[in-house]
Write an enzyme that holds these catalytic residues in place. Structure first.
Site, PDB file in Angstrom:
ATOM      1  N   LYS A  66      17.966  -6.584  -6.867  1.00 26.57           N
ATOM      2  CA  LYS A  66      17.692  -5.799  -8.040  1.00 26.57           C
ATOM      3  C   LYS A  66      17.569  -4.326  -7.696  1.00 26.57           C
ATOM      4  O   LYS A  66      17.653  -3.458  -8.555  1.00 26.57           O
ATOM      5  CB  LYS A  66      16.372  -6.273  -8.677  1.00 26.57           C
ATOM      6  CG  LYS A  66      16.390  -7.704  -9.143  1.00 26.57           C
ATOM      7  CD  LYS A  66      14.982  -8.087  -9.674  1.00 26.57           C
ATOM      8  CE  LYS A  66      14.877  -9.561  -9.902  1.00 26.57           C
ATOM      9  NZ  LYS A  66      13.486  -9.960 -10.193  1.00 26.57           N
ATOM     10  N   GLY A  67      17.303  -4.028  -6.439  1.00 22.82           N
ATOM     11  CA  GLY A  67      16.889  -2.685  -6.034  1.00 22.82           C
ATOM     12  C   GLY A  67      17.810  -1.552  -6.430  1.00 22.82           C
ATOM     13  O   GLY A  67      17.365  -0.438  -6.660  1.00 22.82           O
ATOM     14  N   ASP A 126      17.712  -0.997   5.707  1.00 19.19           N
ATOM     15  CA  ASP A 126      16.563  -1.078   6.609  1.00 19.19           C
ATOM     16  C   ASP A 126      17.080  -1.535   7.973  1.00 19.19           C
ATOM     17  O   ASP A 126      17.475  -0.715   8.799  1.00 19.19           O
ATOM     18  CB  ASP A 126      15.535  -2.032   5.994  1.00 19.19           C
ATOM     19  CG  ASP A 126      14.258  -2.122   6.786  1.00 19.19           C
ATOM     20  OD1 ASP A 126      14.081  -1.336   7.732  1.00 19.19           O
ATOM     21  OD2 ASP A 126      13.408  -2.973   6.468  1.00 19.19           O
ATOM     22  N   PHE A 175       7.122   1.697   4.262  1.00 16.57           N
ATOM     23  CA  PHE A 175       7.670   0.937   3.140  1.00 16.57           C
ATOM     24  C   PHE A 175       7.581   1.796   1.888  1.00 16.57           C
ATOM     25  O   PHE A 175       6.563   2.448   1.646  1.00 16.57           O
ATOM     26  CB  PHE A 175       6.885  -0.360   2.954  1.00 16.57           C
ATOM     27  CG  PHE A 175       7.595  -1.341   2.068  1.00 16.57           C
ATOM     28  CD1 PHE A 175       8.563  -2.187   2.580  1.00 16.57           C
ATOM     29  CD2 PHE A 175       7.303  -1.412   0.715  1.00 16.57           C
ATOM     30  CE1 PHE A 175       9.241  -3.085   1.762  1.00 16.57           C
ATOM     31  CE2 PHE A 175       7.971  -2.306  -0.110  1.00 16.57           C
ATOM     32  CZ  PHE A 175       8.941  -3.146   0.416  1.00 16.57           C
ATOM     33  N   ASP A 182      11.055  -2.168  -5.036  1.00 21.32           N
ATOM     34  CA  ASP A 182       9.830  -2.862  -5.438  1.00 21.32           C
ATOM     35  C   ASP A 182       8.957  -3.244  -4.249  1.00 21.32           C
ATOM     36  O   ASP A 182       9.395  -3.261  -3.104  1.00 21.32           O
ATOM     37  CB  ASP A 182      10.185  -4.173  -6.154  1.00 21.32           C
ATOM     38  CG  ASP A 182      10.662  -5.246  -5.171  1.00 21.32           C
ATOM     39  OD1 ASP A 182      11.572  -4.934  -4.366  1.00 21.32           O
ATOM     40  OD2 ASP A 182      10.112  -6.354  -5.170  1.00 21.32           O
ATOM     41  N   ARG A 188       9.279  -0.767  -9.661  1.00 22.29           N
ATOM     42  CA  ARG A 188      10.698  -0.391  -9.737  1.00 22.29           C
ATOM     43  C   ARG A 188      10.916   0.746 -10.729  1.00 22.29           C
ATOM     44  O   ARG A 188      11.885   1.485 -10.653  1.00 22.29           O
ATOM     45  CB  ARG A 188      11.553  -1.585 -10.181  1.00 22.29           C
ATOM     46  CG  ARG A 188      11.601  -2.736  -9.197  1.00 22.29           C
ATOM     47  CD  ARG A 188      12.689  -3.726  -9.604  1.00 22.29           C
ATOM     48  NE  ARG A 188      12.573  -5.005  -8.929  1.00 22.29           N
ATOM     49  CZ  ARG A 188      13.074  -5.281  -7.736  1.00 22.29           C
ATOM     50  NH1 ARG A 188      13.712  -4.350  -7.054  1.00 22.29           N
ATOM     51  NH2 ARG A 188      12.941  -6.475  -7.193  1.00 22.29           N
TER      52      ARG A 188
HETATM   53  P1  IMP Z   1      17.923  -4.883   5.519  1.00 20.85           P
HETATM   54  O1  IMP Z   1      18.729  -6.156   5.501  1.00 20.85           O
HETATM   55  O2  IMP Z   1      16.809  -4.977   6.546  1.00 20.85           O
HETATM   56  O3  IMP Z   1      18.746  -3.649   5.689  1.00 20.85           O
HETATM   57  O4  IMP Z   1      17.129  -4.853   4.155  1.00 20.85           O
HETATM   58  C1  IMP Z   1      17.618  -4.276   3.031  1.00 20.85           C
HETATM   59  C2  IMP Z   1      16.906  -4.761   1.794  1.00 20.85           C
HETATM   60  O5  IMP Z   1      15.497  -4.957   2.011  1.00 20.85           O
HETATM   61  C3  IMP Z   1      16.997  -3.676   0.749  1.00 20.85           C
HETATM   62  O6  IMP Z   1      18.169  -3.808  -0.021  1.00 20.85           O
HETATM   63  C4  IMP Z   1      15.728  -3.881  -0.052  1.00 20.85           C
HETATM   64  O7  IMP Z   1      15.938  -4.836  -1.064  1.00 20.85           O
HETATM   65  C5  IMP Z   1      14.752  -4.410   0.951  1.00 20.85           C
HETATM   66  N1  IMP Z   1      13.912  -3.320   1.487  1.00 20.85           N
HETATM   67  C6  IMP Z   1      13.947  -2.814   2.738  1.00 20.85           C
HETATM   68  N2  IMP Z   1      13.062  -1.819   2.882  1.00 20.85           N
HETATM   69  C7  IMP Z   1      12.449  -1.673   1.679  1.00 20.85           C
HETATM   70  C8  IMP Z   1      11.435  -0.763   1.193  1.00 20.85           C
HETATM   71  O8  IMP Z   1      10.887   0.122   1.883  1.00 20.85           O
HETATM   72  N3  IMP Z   1      11.070  -0.932  -0.106  1.00 20.85           N
HETATM   73  C9  IMP Z   1      11.612  -1.877  -0.926  1.00 20.85           C
HETATM   74  N4  IMP Z   1      12.583  -2.727  -0.512  1.00 20.85           N
HETATM   75  C10 IMP Z   1      12.991  -2.625   0.783  1.00 20.85           C
HETATM   76 MG    MG Z   2      18.399  -4.367  -1.948  1.00 24.15          MG
END
Ligand code: IMP
Ligand code: MG
Length: 202
Positions: A66-67, A126, A175, A182, A188
């Site tokens: 959803k982000g 991330d 974070f 979220d 959000r």
């Molecule tokens: P990755 O696979 O570790 O790159 O994670 C990416 C996903 O984790 C993002 O699309 C977000 O949905 C979630 N995410 C990572 N860091 C944050 C944050 O600081 N706030 C909210 N969602 C996060």
């Molecule tokens: Mg995401």
């Protein structure tokens, strides 16, 4: 009609938002004004890059739910191009604040990407594991091109080089919430991006 600034109304770093469940909100990392300026800049770049490629078929914007929903809706309105808007929903197994890298598609696209120019729109990279999974998954569908536009990149933590064509802001390890992002489905709707404070940080 009375209008209010969308940026000036927030309490300063670490302060409680009055009358709201704002105890967990820390400092503003990216303000609504900075977001608006960056989205306009990215929109202009994407428009220039894709203008020569959209004569035959619109660019396909793929938002990751959803982000990315807020970012995508703002970005799309800065694209002076024919576009189609698609969404995918993925869920990653793991804790509330960290991804495990094991990704499952919860909602797939409604359209075929074969031969299409595709721009994947993500909220935050991330570890980069979600993006790595999505790139592979979409590449199998044989788009004409596949690029990524991520609003935020958490500095230095990527286990995989995401090789992003379009990137908004590099942010520190904290974070963050707001502008689509979220914590357990809350925040959000905040117009800025702010740090989220765990109970022991308040
Ligand atoms: P990755 O696979 O570790 O790159 O994670 C990416 C996903 O984790 C993002 O699309 C977000 O949905 C979630 N995410 C990572 N860091 C944050 C944050 O600081 N706030 C909210 N969602 C996060
Ligand atoms: Mg995401």
């Amino acid at each position: 009609m009375t209008t209010t600034s969308s940026t000036g109304d927030h309490p300063p770093a670490g302060r409680r938002a009055p009358g709201r469940a704002g105890d967990h909100l820390g400092q503003v990392i990216v303000s609504a004004n900075e977001l608006a300026a960056k989205v306009a800049e990215l929109g202009a770049r994407i428009t220039t890059d894709y203008a020569p490629l959209t004569d035959d078929a619109p660019l396909v914007l793929v938002g990751v739910l959803k982000g990315a929903f807020v970012f995508l809706s703002d970005l799309a309105r800065h694209l002076d191009l024919p576009v189609e808007i698609e969404f995918m929903a993925v869920s990653s197994y793991g804790s509330a604040t960290r991804t495990s890298g094991v990704v499952r598609i919860v909602k797939d696209l409604d359209t075929d990407l074969y031969g299409r120019h595709v721009l994947l729109v993500e909220d935050i990279i991330d570890s980069g594991l979600t993006l790595r999974y999505l790139r592979k998954n979409l590449a199998v569908r044989q788009p004409a091109s596949l690029e990524v536009c991520a609003l935020l990149v958490r500095d230095g933590l990527q286990r995989v080089d995401p090789s992003l064509k379009y990137e908004g802001f590099r942010i520190p390890p904290d974070f963050v919430v707001g502008y689509g992002l979220d914590h357990t489905e809350q925040y959000r709707n905040l117009p800025d991006i702010r740090t989220y404070l765990e109970s022991d940080q308040i």
